[in-house]
Scaffold this active site. Structure first.
Site, PDB file in Angstrom:
ATOM      1  N   CYS A   1      29.032  39.283   6.314  1.00 53.88           N
ATOM      2  CA  CYS A   1      29.092  40.738   6.195  1.00 53.88           C
ATOM      3  C   CYS A   1      29.372  41.520   7.611  1.00 53.88           C
ATOM      4  CB  CYS A   1      27.448  41.477   5.830  1.00 53.88           C
ATOM      5  SG  CYS A   1      27.370  43.125   6.154  1.00 53.88           S
TER       6      CYS A   1
ATOM      7  N   CYS B   1      23.914  46.340   9.273  1.00 51.90           N
ATOM      8  CA  CYS B   1      23.814  46.390   8.167  1.00 51.90           C
ATOM      9  C   CYS B   1      22.066  46.128   8.127  1.00 51.90           C
ATOM     10  CB  CYS B   1      24.224  44.963   7.659  1.00 51.90           C
ATOM     11  SG  CYS B   1      23.435  44.313   5.953  1.00 51.90           S
TER      12      CYS B   1
ATOM     13  N   CYS C   1      29.173  43.444   0.988  1.00 51.04           N
ATOM     14  CA  CYS C   1      27.590  43.165   1.287  1.00 51.04           C
ATOM     15  C   CYS C   1      26.836  43.567   0.065  1.00 51.04           C
ATOM     16  CB  CYS C   1      27.245  43.455   2.848  1.00 51.04           C
ATOM     17  SG  CYS C   1      25.779  43.287   2.833  1.00 51.04           S
TER      18      CYS C   1
ATOM     19  N   GLU D   1       0.753  -1.110  -0.010  1.00 44.24           N
ATOM     20  CA  GLU D   1       0.100  -0.014  -0.018  1.00 44.24           C
ATOM     21  C   GLU D   1       0.932   1.224   0.117  1.00 44.24           C
ATOM     22  OE1 GLU D   1      -1.478   0.549   4.312  1.00 44.24           O
ATOM     23  OE2 GLU D   1      -0.612  -1.527   4.197  1.00 44.24           O
TER      24      GLU D   1
ATOM     25  N   LYS E   1      11.231   3.075  -0.109  1.00 44.38           N
ATOM     26  CA  LYS E   1      11.033   4.365  -0.672  1.00 44.38           C
ATOM     27  C   LYS E   1      11.057   4.553  -2.262  1.00 44.38           C
ATOM     28  CE  LYS E   1      11.048   6.585   3.376  1.00 44.38           C
ATOM     29  NZ  LYS E   1      11.763   7.815   3.650  1.00 44.38           N
TER      30      LYS E   1
ATOM     31  N   LYS F   1       2.863   4.757   1.206  1.00 45.16           N
ATOM     32  CA  LYS F   1       3.218   5.212   2.392  1.00 45.16           C
ATOM     33  C   LYS F   1       2.776   6.790   2.208  1.00 45.16           C
ATOM     34  CE  LYS F   1       7.226   5.584   5.793  1.00 45.16           C
ATOM     35  NZ  LYS F   1       7.187   6.919   5.654  1.00 45.16           N
TER      36      LYS F   1
ATOM     37  N   TYR G   1      -6.415   9.137   6.250  1.00 45.04           N
ATOM     38  CA  TYR G   1      -6.230   7.939   5.459  1.00 45.04           C
ATOM     39  C   TYR G   1      -5.989   6.795   6.555  1.00 45.04           C
ATOM     40  CZ  TYR G   1      -7.397   9.889   0.931  1.00 45.04           C
ATOM     41  OH  TYR G   1      -7.926  10.293  -0.295  1.00 45.04           O
TER      42      TYR G   1
ATOM     43  N   CYS H   1      24.528  46.622   1.959  1.00 46.85           N
ATOM     44  CA  CYS H   1      25.147  47.623   2.478  1.00 46.85           C
ATOM     45  C   CYS H   1      26.441  48.074   2.244  1.00 46.85           C
ATOM     46  CB  CYS H   1      25.035  47.391   4.260  1.00 46.85           C
ATOM     47  SG  CYS H   1      26.319  46.337   4.670  1.00 46.85           S
TER      48      CYS H   1
ATOM     49  N   ASP I   1       2.707  10.401   2.846  1.00 53.52           N
ATOM     50  CA  ASP I   1       3.652  11.451   3.419  1.00 53.52           C
ATOM     51  C   ASP I   1       3.002  12.640   4.343  1.00 53.52           C
ATOM     52  OD1 ASP I   1       6.062  12.712   4.141  1.00 53.52           O
ATOM     53  OD2 ASP I   1       6.419  13.457   2.399  1.00 53.52           O
TER      54      ASP I   1
ATOM     55  N   LYS J   1       3.681  -5.136   4.104  1.00 53.62           N
ATOM     56  CA  LYS J   1       3.437  -5.749   5.159  1.00 53.62           C
ATOM     57  C   LYS J   1       2.973  -7.276   5.234  1.00 53.62           C
ATOM     58  CE  LYS J   1       1.426  -1.385   6.808  1.00 53.62           C
ATOM     59  NZ  LYS J   1       0.035  -0.653   7.249  1.00 53.62           N
TER      60      LYS J   1
HETATM   61  S1  IVH Z   1       2.275   1.027   9.056  1.00 55.90           S
HETATM   62  C1  IVH Z   1       3.928  -0.874  12.927  1.00 55.90           C
HETATM   63  N1  IVH Z   1       1.446   1.950   6.900  1.00 55.90           N
HETATM   64  O1  IVH Z   1       4.977   6.252   8.218  1.00 55.90           O
HETATM   65  C2  IVH Z   1       3.949   0.009  11.680  1.00 55.90           C
HETATM   66  N2  IVH Z   1       2.728   3.365   8.180  1.00 55.90           N
HETATM   67  O2  IVH Z   1       7.907   5.488   9.178  1.00 55.90           O
HETATM   68  C3  IVH Z   1       3.097   0.975  11.880  1.00 55.90           C
HETATM   69  N3  IVH Z   1       2.906   5.347   7.409  1.00 55.90           N
HETATM   70  O3  IVH Z   1       4.712   6.064  11.761  1.00 55.90           O
HETATM   71  C4  IVH Z   1       3.037   1.816  10.408  1.00 55.90           C
HETATM   72  N4  IVH Z   1       1.712   5.255   5.557  1.00 55.90           N
HETATM   73  O4  IVH Z   1       2.904   7.193  10.109  1.00 55.90           O
HETATM   74  C5  IVH Z   1       1.956   2.180   7.905  1.00 55.90           C
HETATM   75  N5  IVH Z   1       0.628   2.788   4.749  1.00 55.90           N
HETATM   76  C6  IVH Z   1       1.190   2.940   5.908  1.00 55.90           C
HETATM   77  C7  IVH Z   1       1.826   4.189   6.066  1.00 55.90           C
HETATM   78  C8  IVH Z   1       2.558   4.272   7.439  1.00 55.90           C
HETATM   79  C9  IVH Z   1       2.552   6.132   6.261  1.00 55.90           C
HETATM   80  C10 IVH Z   1       3.821   6.223   8.202  1.00 55.90           C
HETATM   81  C11 IVH Z   1       3.525   6.202   9.694  1.00 55.90           C
HETATM   82  C12 IVH Z   1       4.563   5.651  10.414  1.00 55.90           C
HETATM   83  C13 IVH Z   1       5.686   6.038   9.351  1.00 55.90           C
HETATM   84  C14 IVH Z   1       6.851   4.906   9.745  1.00 55.90           C
END
Ligand code: IVH
Length: 691
Positions: A450, A455, A432, A132, A338, A134, A247, A435, A136, A314
Site C-alpha cells: 500500500c 494508511c 489497499c 526415548e 524426527k 525427543k 523432564y 484505506c 520439544d 543413544k
Molecule cells: S540428549 C549430547 N535426549 O534436543 C546429547 N536431548 O537437538 C545431548 N532434547 O539440546 C542431548 N529431548 O535439549 C537428548 N531425550 C533427549 C532429548 C534431547 C530433547 C534436546 C536437547 C538438545 C537438543 C538437540
C-alpha cells in the site's frame, strides 16, 4: 493462628526448626505433587508452609536454596547473569527417515569396531541402544552440590548459558534437594549435573494463550515458546504461576565416583531421585527393535500431553559413548529421529488481506478450525500472491495444513479430489483493503504494498512495532488499545503517542482512570535512557532489524550523525548490503519520515550514552587466550576484560589456545604459537575483538 513469636527463638533454634520444616514440607510436597498420595490435609500443609515463611522472614540469613518457599518465586532480578557450562551443551544430528537412521546405526557400529581395535579395547560387550522421546521444549542444565540445587542454566549458545535458578526453583518437578537413593552402590555424588527439557503442556498452552489474548498480550506461537517465555521472566513469581514441567535426559558427575555406567541405569537412578523421564524409554539391541519402537511412538505421540518431535537414539554404554566421542557440535553416539510433520485436512473458508507495518499486503487463510498435532489451527499464512497462484489454491478448497516446530501453520496444498466446482479463485486486491489507496508491486519483489504512508492499518502496525518488547518496550500498550487509539483518532502516527493525556485515554471504552494513567506514564517513561540502536529499530525502517539497527547506531550514535550517513559509509558497515543501505537512505531522504522523526524527538528523548560492552557479554565465549610480552595495561586488567567477554586466559600455549596476545618484546611463546598455527593478536586487534 497461634504462631510462636520468632524473636523468642534463638537463631540456632530457628535453624533447627527451619530444617525440620524444609524436610517435612519437601516430603509432603513430593507425596502430593509427584505421587498423588498425600498424607497431610491441605490446611495442615499450608500451616507448616506459612510457619516456614514466617521464620524465614524473621531470620532472612537462614533462607535456604532448597526451601519449598522458593517454589513461589523470589525477589525480581534486573538481568540474568551468564555462566559457562562445565561441558558444552551439544546438539544432536538428525535422521529424517528410516534410511538415515539405518545409516547412522551401521556407521556407528563400524566406527566403534575401529576405535576398539585402535585402543585395544578388550571388552566384547555387545552394543546396546536406548530409545526415548525427543522433547520439544527448552534445554536446561541443573547442578546439584551435595544434593542441593545450586544452579540452573539455559543452553544459551551451548558454551555459556543464562542463570535461571530462581525461576527453575519454582518448577515442581525439579527437586530442590535430592534425598539419598536407597541403594548403597551409588551414594549421592558431591556434584551432579542433570540435563533435560522444560516443557509446557499443550492444554495449559492453549489456556494461557486465551488468557493472554483477553489481556491484550500477544499469544505464544507454540508450547515451546511459552516454556521459554515463562522461564525467562526476571520476576520468578510470574514463572511460579506458569505450569512448567521438567523432564530429564542425561546425568553426569565430574569426579571419579561410583556412578551407573549406562544411560539406561543413569536414567533409572535419576528417576529414583525424583526426576520425570520420557514415558517411552527402552533398551534396543537391534535396528529392528529400534524401528518397531519408533512405529509405536509415532502412534502414541498425539496422545502425549507434551509436544515431542521425534525419538533420540543413544548408545547405552557410557564407556562406548566415550570411545566414540563427539564432533564439534554433536556427539557421535546419539541421533535424533524426527517424526514427520503434523498435518490435517480442513476447509479454506476465506482469504483475508492484512496490511503490515511497511504496507505489505499479506494474504492470510481463514480455515475451519482443526486440531493439528494438538493445537487448534484456524489461520495460516499464504505468504503472497505468487504463492497462492503457484499452489493453485481456491477459496472453498479442502486443504492440507501443516505445523512443524515453531513454524506458523502453513497451507501445503489443496486436495484435487475434493473439488466440486463451487471453489472460487482469489483475486489479489488492486487497492489497499484498509484505506483504498493504490498498491504497487516493485520489480523483482513478491510483495505488494500500500503506497499511502498514512494508511491507518500501517500506522497501527508501526505503533505496535514501536512499543514492542525489543523496541521501546512500553508496557500496557497492547494491540487492542492501539487499535482503539487510532479508531478514535487520538493517535494518527507514532509521534501522537507522546501527546496523549490521561483524560483523553480514559474516555476510551473499558478504560479506567488508573489504567489510562499507567499507559500514559509508561509512554512518557519510554523517552528516558533508550539505547539509540533500539530507538532506530523501533522506527521500523524496512530491512533494519534489531542487529542492523545496533550496527548502524554504533557507527552513528546520534540523530545528527544518522542524518549524515552516506551510502558509502553505510556500505562499509558489517552486514549492511545495498538493500539495507537503500532502505535507510530512502528513510533519511523522505521528507514525511523526517518530519515524523522530528516530531517524535520533540517529545524529549534522552538516549542512553553509547554503551560499553555489557558486563555479561559473551562475544569471546569458549575462546582461550594466552598473554605474553609487555602490554600497555596490567595483565590482570587485560585478563579481566577477556573474562568479562566470556573468554578464558591460561598461562601456556597449547593446541587448545585460540589466540596469543603479544605485547612488546614477546618471546618464545610467539614461536610456539606460530608452530601450532594459533592466531597472534596485537593489543589493538584484541580491542577489535571486544568490539
Ligand atoms: S540428549 C549430547 N535426549 O534436543 C546429547 N536431548 O537437538 C545431548 N532434547 O539440546 C542431548 N529431548 O535439549 C537428548 N531425550 C533427549 C532429548 C534431547 C530433547 C534436546 C536437547 C538438545 C537438543 C538437540
Amino acid at each position: 493462628m497461634s504462631e510462636q513469636v520468632p524473636e523468642t527463638l534463638s537463631p540456632e533454634e530457628a535453624a533447627e526448626e527451619i530444617d525440620t520444616l524444609v524436610r517435612e514440607l519437601t516430603y509432603h510436597a513430593d507425596l502430593y505433587y509427584n505421587r498423588e498420595a498425600p498424607e497431610l490435609s491441605d490446611a495442615e500443609y499450608d500451616r507448616l508452609f506459612r510457619r516456614l515463611q514466617h521464620l524465614e522472614t524473621a531470620f532472612p540469613a537462614l533462607l535456604r536454596k532448597d526451601s519449598p518457599t522458593r517454589r513461589v518465586g523470589a525477589v525480581p532480578l534486573t538481568d540474568f547473569s551468564s555462566h559457562p557450562h562445565t561441558t558444552p551443551m551439544l546438539s544432536l544430528d538428525n535422521a529424517m527417515n528410516g534410511e538415515e537412521l539405518q545409516e547412522f546405526l551401521e556407521r556407528t557400529e563400524r566406527l566403534l569396531q575401529r576405535r576398539k581395535e585402535e585402543e585395544e579395547h578388550a571388552s566384547e560387550e555387545a552394543l546396546e541402544w536406548t530409545s526415548e522421546y525427543k522433547f520439544d521444549g527448552v534445554a536446561l542444565s541443573l547442578t546439584y552440590i551435595d544434593g542441593v540445587l545450586e544452579q540452573a542454566l539455559t543452553r544459551g549458545d551451548g558454551v555459556v548459558g543464562e542463570d535461571v535458578s530462581e525461576n527453575v526453583r519454582t518448577i515442581r518437578s525439579v527437586p530442590l534437594r535430592l534425598s539419598s537413593p536407597e541403594e548403597e552402590r551409588f551414594p549421592l555424588p558431591e556434584r551432579l549435573e542433570v540435563r533435560g527439557e522444560v516443557l509446557f503442556r499443550r492444554d495449559d498452552f492453549l489456556a494461557l494463550n486465551e488468557e493472554r489474548v483477553e489481556r491484550d498480550e500477544p499469544p505464544f506461537a507454540n508450547p515451546r515458546n511459552a516454556a521459554s517465555g515463562s522461564l525467562r521472566q526476571l520476576d520468578s513469581t510470574i514463572t511460579a504461576q506458569r505450569p512448567l514441567s521438567f523432564y530429564a535426559y542425561s546425568a553426569s558427575v565430574r569426579e571419579q565416583v561410583p556412578f551407573p555406567d549406562s544411560h539406561f541405569e543413569q536414567m533409572q537412578y535419576l528417576h529414583r531421585l525424583g526426576f520425570h523421564l520420557s514415558s517411552r524409554f527402552a533398551i534396543c539391541t537391534s535396528p529392528e527393535e529400534i524401528f518397531s519402537h519408533y512405529e509405536a511412538a509415532l502412534v502414541e505421540r498425539e496422545e502425549l500431553p507434551f509436544e515431542v518431535d521425534g525419538l533420540v537414539i543413544k548408545v547405552n554404554q557410557v564407556p562406548l559413548q566415550e570411545l566414540l566421542g563427539a564432533r564439534e557440535r554433536s556427539p557421535r553416539w546419539a541421533i535424533a529421529v524426527k517424526f514427520p510433520p503434523v498435518e490435517a485436512f480442513t476447509t479454506l473458508e476465506d482469504i483475508e488481506i492484512q496490511v503490515g507495518r511497511t504496507g505489505a499486503l499479506t494474504p492470510v487463510a481463514h480455515l475451519t478450525p482443526v486440531p493439528v498435532g494438538g493445537v487448534v489451527v484456524s489461520r495460516a499464512t499464504l505468504h503472497n500472491e505468487d504463492e497462492i497462484r503457484r499452489k493453485g489454491i481456491r477459496i472453498g478448497d479442502t486443504v492440507i495444513v501443516r505445523r512443524q516446530g515453531d513454524v506458523i501453520p502453513a497451507v501445503v496444498s489443496y486436495v484435487a479430489g475434493k473439488r466440486d466446482g463451487s471453489e472460487r479463485e482469489f483475486h489479489f486486491p488492486t487497492r489497499c483493503p484498509e484505506c483504498n489507496a493504490e498498491v504497487e508491486r516493485e520489480e523483482g519483489e513478491a510483495v505488494i504494498r500500500c503506497l499511502n504512508p498514512s494508511c491507518p492499518a500501517q500506522t497501527v502496525q508501526r505503533i505496535i512495532h514501536f512499543v514492542s518488547r525489543k523496541a521501546l518496550d512500553i508496557e500496557g500498550l497492547g494491540e487492542k488499545l492501539i487499535l482503539l487509539l487510532v479508531e478514535h483518532e487520538l493517535v494518527s502516527d507514532i509521534a501522537d503517542l507522546f501527546s496523549l493525556t490521561t483524560e483523553a485515554v480514559q474516555e476510551l471504552p473499558r478504560m479506567g482512570e488508573k489504567s489510562a494513567e499507567n499507559v500514559v506514564s509508561a509512554i512518557r517513561a519510554a523517552r528516558e535512557g533508550v539505547p539509540f540502536g533500539r530507538f532506530l529499530y523501533a522506527l521500523g525502517i524496512r530491512h533494519v532489524g534489531e542487529r542492523t539497527a545496533k550496527i548502524i547506531a554504533e557507527a552513528a550514535p546520534t540523530v545528527e550523525e544518522l542524518r549524515h550517513l552516506s551510502e558509502e559509509r553505510l556500505l562499509e558497515l558489517p552486514e549492511v548490503g545495498p538493500e539495507i543501505a537503500r532502505s535507510v537512505l530512502a528513510f533519511l531522504n523522505s521528507p514525511a519520515e523526517q518530519e515524523l522523526l522530528d516530531r517524535i524527538l520533540a517529545a524529549g528523548f534522552h538516549f542512553q550514552a553509547h554503551t560499553p560492552p555489557t558486563e555479561h557479554s559473551t562475544s569471546l565465549a569458549g575462546k582461550s587466550f594466552v598473554l605474553t610480552g609487555t602490554l600497555s595495561r596490567s595483565r590482570g586488567e587485560v585478563q579481566e576484560e577477556i573474562e568479562r567477554h566470556g573468554g578464558r586466559v591460561s598461562s601456556s600455549v597449547s593446541k587448545k589456545t585460540d589466540f596469543l596476545v603479544a605485547g612488546e618484546s614477546a618471546g618464545s611463546k610467539v614461536e610456539k604459537a606460530k608452530k601450532l598455527g594459533i592466531s597472534i593478536l596485537s593489543e589493538a586487534e584484541l580491542r577489535a575483538l571486544f568490539a
